[in-house]
Scaffold this active site. Structure first.
Site, PDB file in Angstrom:
ATOM      1  N   GLU A  55       0.725  -1.149  -0.050  1.00 51.81           N
ATOM      2  CA  GLU A  55      -0.070   0.092  -0.122  1.00 51.81           C
ATOM      3  C   GLU A  55       0.672   1.276  -0.105  1.00 51.81           C
ATOM      4  O   GLU A  55       0.399   2.319  -0.445  1.00 51.81           O
ATOM      5  CB  GLU A  55      -0.937  -0.155   1.431  1.00 51.81           C
ATOM      6  CG  GLU A  55      -1.809  -1.081   1.136  1.00 51.81           C
ATOM      7  CD  GLU A  55      -1.341  -2.490   1.886  1.00 51.81           C
ATOM      8  OE1 GLU A  55      -2.267  -3.185   2.813  1.00 51.81           O
ATOM      9  OE2 GLU A  55      -0.212  -2.682   1.930  1.00 51.81           O
ATOM     10  N   MET A 169      21.458 -44.786  -6.063  1.00 48.89           N
ATOM     11  CA  MET A 169      22.045 -46.127  -6.043  1.00 48.89           C
ATOM     12  C   MET A 169      21.923 -46.565  -4.643  1.00 48.89           C
ATOM     13  O   MET A 169      22.035 -45.850  -3.646  1.00 48.89           O
ATOM     14  CB  MET A 169      23.347 -46.158  -6.783  1.00 48.89           C
ATOM     15  CG  MET A 169      23.193 -45.903  -8.260  1.00 48.89           C
ATOM     16  SD  MET A 169      21.718 -46.230  -9.252  1.00 48.89           S
ATOM     17  CE  MET A 169      22.277 -48.046  -9.579  1.00 48.89           C
ATOM     18  N   SER A 174      23.351 -40.212  -6.210  1.00 49.10           N
ATOM     19  CA  SER A 174      22.212 -39.873  -6.699  1.00 49.10           C
ATOM     20  C   SER A 174      22.300 -38.714  -7.644  1.00 49.10           C
ATOM     21  O   SER A 174      21.183 -38.052  -8.241  1.00 49.10           O
ATOM     22  CB  SER A 174      21.169 -39.326  -5.700  1.00 49.10           C
ATOM     23  OG  SER A 174      21.854 -38.118  -4.934  1.00 49.10           O
ATOM     24  N   LEU A 210      22.642 -26.517  -0.191  1.00 51.55           N
ATOM     25  CA  LEU A 210      21.457 -25.939  -0.111  1.00 51.55           C
ATOM     26  C   LEU A 210      21.167 -24.426  -0.067  1.00 51.55           C
ATOM     27  O   LEU A 210      20.420 -23.673   0.626  1.00 51.55           O
ATOM     28  CB  LEU A 210      20.903 -26.423   1.397  1.00 51.55           C
ATOM     29  CG  LEU A 210      20.918 -28.029   1.442  1.00 51.55           C
ATOM     30  CD1 LEU A 210      20.264 -28.497   2.940  1.00 51.55           C
ATOM     31  CD2 LEU A 210      19.987 -28.567   0.406  1.00 51.55           C
ATOM     32  N   LEU A 312      13.913 -39.308   5.892  1.00 52.04           N
ATOM     33  CA  LEU A 312      13.263 -38.227   6.523  1.00 52.04           C
ATOM     34  C   LEU A 312      12.198 -37.977   5.641  1.00 52.04           C
ATOM     35  O   LEU A 312      10.909 -37.491   6.625  1.00 52.04           O
ATOM     36  CB  LEU A 312      14.108 -37.165   6.435  1.00 52.04           C
ATOM     37  CG  LEU A 312      13.566 -35.728   6.989  1.00 52.04           C
ATOM     38  CD1 LEU A 312      13.292 -35.914   8.451  1.00 52.04           C
ATOM     39  CD2 LEU A 312      14.922 -34.640   6.942  1.00 52.04           C
TER      40      LEU A 312
END
Length: 374
Positions: A55, A169, A174, A210, A312
Site C-alpha cells: 500500500e 543407487m 544420486s 542448499l 526423513l
C-alpha cells in the site's frame, strides 16, 4: 462500481503480489493498485523485510498525481495492516491519503490484524469490500496463511526419482537423476522458501550446499540477485552430530541450524562455529519432528522445503507433517537395488497412503508431479 473492472484490478494486484515471492519473507507478499476515475494512478508490491508494504509503495507512486490518492479506490490482495511493526499501519496511511474505497481479496489471518484493519477503514468512513478473488489470493501466500492459522508453515518435500521410482543407487549415489531444467526449478523452490530441511545422510553423501544460486535461477539478473540476497535457513537433522567439519552446509554462506539429540555431547568445533543448534528429544522413529516445526514457526518460516533422502521424507509423511510432495520423474531406470522414493514400512494394501494429484507438467526432459496427502 463495475464488478468486471474490480476483478481486473484485483487480478493486476495479484500479479504484482507474485513479484515479491522470492524476496519478502517472512512477510506475506502483497500487491496493491490505486485507481481513480477508471485510471490506475499508482501500484506497488511488498518490499523485502523492513521495507515498504504494498500500500505504501502504491501511495508513493500516486504522490505525483494531482490530489495524490484522494478519492481513489485501493485494490489490495490482503487486508491492510492495523498494527505497528517495522513499518507503520497501512490502514492509517490509506486513511491519511484520503482513499474513498478499499477492496481487499482476503482478510488477514494474522490474529494481530484479523479484521481490525478493515474495521479501522470503515470507522474512518471508507467503503470496504472483502473477498474478491479470495481463493486466488490464498494461493499466493499459502505458507503465511498456514503459519497464522495452525502455527506451522507449509511443508513441501522435493523428491527426484527414476521411472521405476528410485532415488539413489544402493551406494547413495544420486547426482544427477533429473536434467538441468528440473534443477533450475528446484532452485526457484529454494528461493521462495524460508527454510530448507535435510538429513545428515544427504549432507554426508552429497555434500550439498542448499543455497540459492542466482546464475541457476533462470531469471532476469537483477531479480535473481534480489532472490539470492535472502538465503533460506539450512536445517540439518543430525542426531549424533556427524556432519563433517568441512561440509558445505557449515561454510557460512547461509544461516544454518543443526538439530541433534538433546543427550549428545556437542564437539568443541561445533560450539565454536557460527551455526545455530537445536537439541531435540529422540524417540523410536528419530528426532522430534513436531518440535522442529514448532521451532521453525517461531522463526517465522512460512515456506519449508524438505530436500532429503527417503527416511526423513517418509518420517515426515507418517507424522502428518507434509502438506505437499513435489516429485520430479526422469525418463530412466535405476533397477531394483536402488533406493526407494520414501521409506514407508507398509505391509498391506490397506496401509497404502492415498494421494491427490494437484498438477502435472513437463520440465525439460523430466516430469513434475505436485501431490498432496488425500
Amino acid at each position: 462500481m463495475d464488478p468486471h473492472f474490480d476483478t481486473r484490478m484485483m487480478a493486476r494486484a495479484l500479479q504484482l503480489a507474485r513479484r515479491g515471492k522470492y524476496s519478502v519473507m517472512p512477510n506475506p507478499h502483497v500487491g496493491c493498485v490505486l485507481v481513480r476515475d477508471g485510471h490506475v494512478i499508482g501500484e506497488g508490491f511488498t518490499q523485502p523485510a523492513g521495507g515498504n508494504h504494498a500500500e505504501i509503495e502504491a501511495l508513493r507512486a500516486a504522490a505525483g498525481c494531482v490530489n495524490g490518492a484522494s478519492g481513489a479506490t485501493a485494490y489490495v490482495t490482503l487486508e491492510p495492516c492495523s498494527h505497528q511493526g517495522k513499518t507503520g499501519p497501512c490502514a492509517d496511511a490509506l486513511i491519511a491519503a484520503g482513499v474513498s474505497r478499499v477492496v481487499a481479496a482476503l482478510q488477514d489471518p494474522n490474529p494481530r490484524v484479523g479484521g481490525q484493519g478493515l474495521e479501522k477503514l470503515r470507522s474512518a468512513g471508507i467503503a470496504v469490500d472483502c473477498g474478491l478473488l479470495e481463493s486466488q489470493a490464498r494461493q499466493v501466500i499459502p505458507g503465511f496463511i498456514a503459519r497464522m492459522s495452525r502455527g506451522r508453515g507449509r511443508v513441501r518435500a522435493k523428491l527426484a526419482m527414476s521411472l521405476d521410482g528410485r532415488t539413489a543407487m544402493a551406494s547413495g549415489e544420486s547426482q544427477w537423476i533429473t536434467g538441468p531444467a528440473a534443477r533450475q526449478d528446484v532452485q526457484r523452490l529454494r528461493a521462495m522458501s524460508c527454510a530448507v530441511v535435510t538429513g545428515v545422510g544427504t549432507v554426508r553423501s552429497d555434500d550439498c550446499s542448499l543455497t540459492v544460486r542466482p546464475d541457476e535461477l533462470g531469471m532476469d539478473p537483477a531479480a535473481a540477485q534480489l532472490a539470492a540476497r535472502r538465503q533460506p535457513l539450512r536445517v540439518a537433522l543430525d542426531s549424533s552430530l556427524q556432519t563433517p567439519a568441512g561440509a558445505k552446509i557449515l561454510d557460512g554462506s547461509a544461516p544454518t541450524l543443526l538439530c541433534h539429540d538433546e543427550s549428545v555431547e556437542v564437539p568443541a568445533d561445533i560450539i565454536a562455529s557460527a551455526v545455530d543448534r537445536l537439541p531435540l528429544a529422540r524417540g523410536d522413529s528419530g528426532l522430534d519432528l513436531q518440535a522442529l516445526m514448532d521451532y521453525l514457526s517461531a522463526r517465522q518460516c512460512n515456506e519449508i522445503l524438505v530436500e532429503s533422502g527417503p527416511r526423513l521424507a517418509g518420517a515426515l509423511l507418517q507424522a502428518g507433517l507434509l502438506d505437499e510432495l513435489i516429485v520430479y520423474m526422469a525418463p530412466t531406470l535405476m533397477g531394483d537395488r536402488a533406493r526407494p522414493l520414501l521409506q514407508l514400512p507398509l505391509d498391506t494394501m490397506a496401509q497404502q497412503v492415498p494421494l491427490q494429484i494437484e498438477d502435472v507438467r513437463r520440465v525439460g526432459s523430466d516430469w513434475r508431479f505436485t501431490v498432496t496427502p488425500a
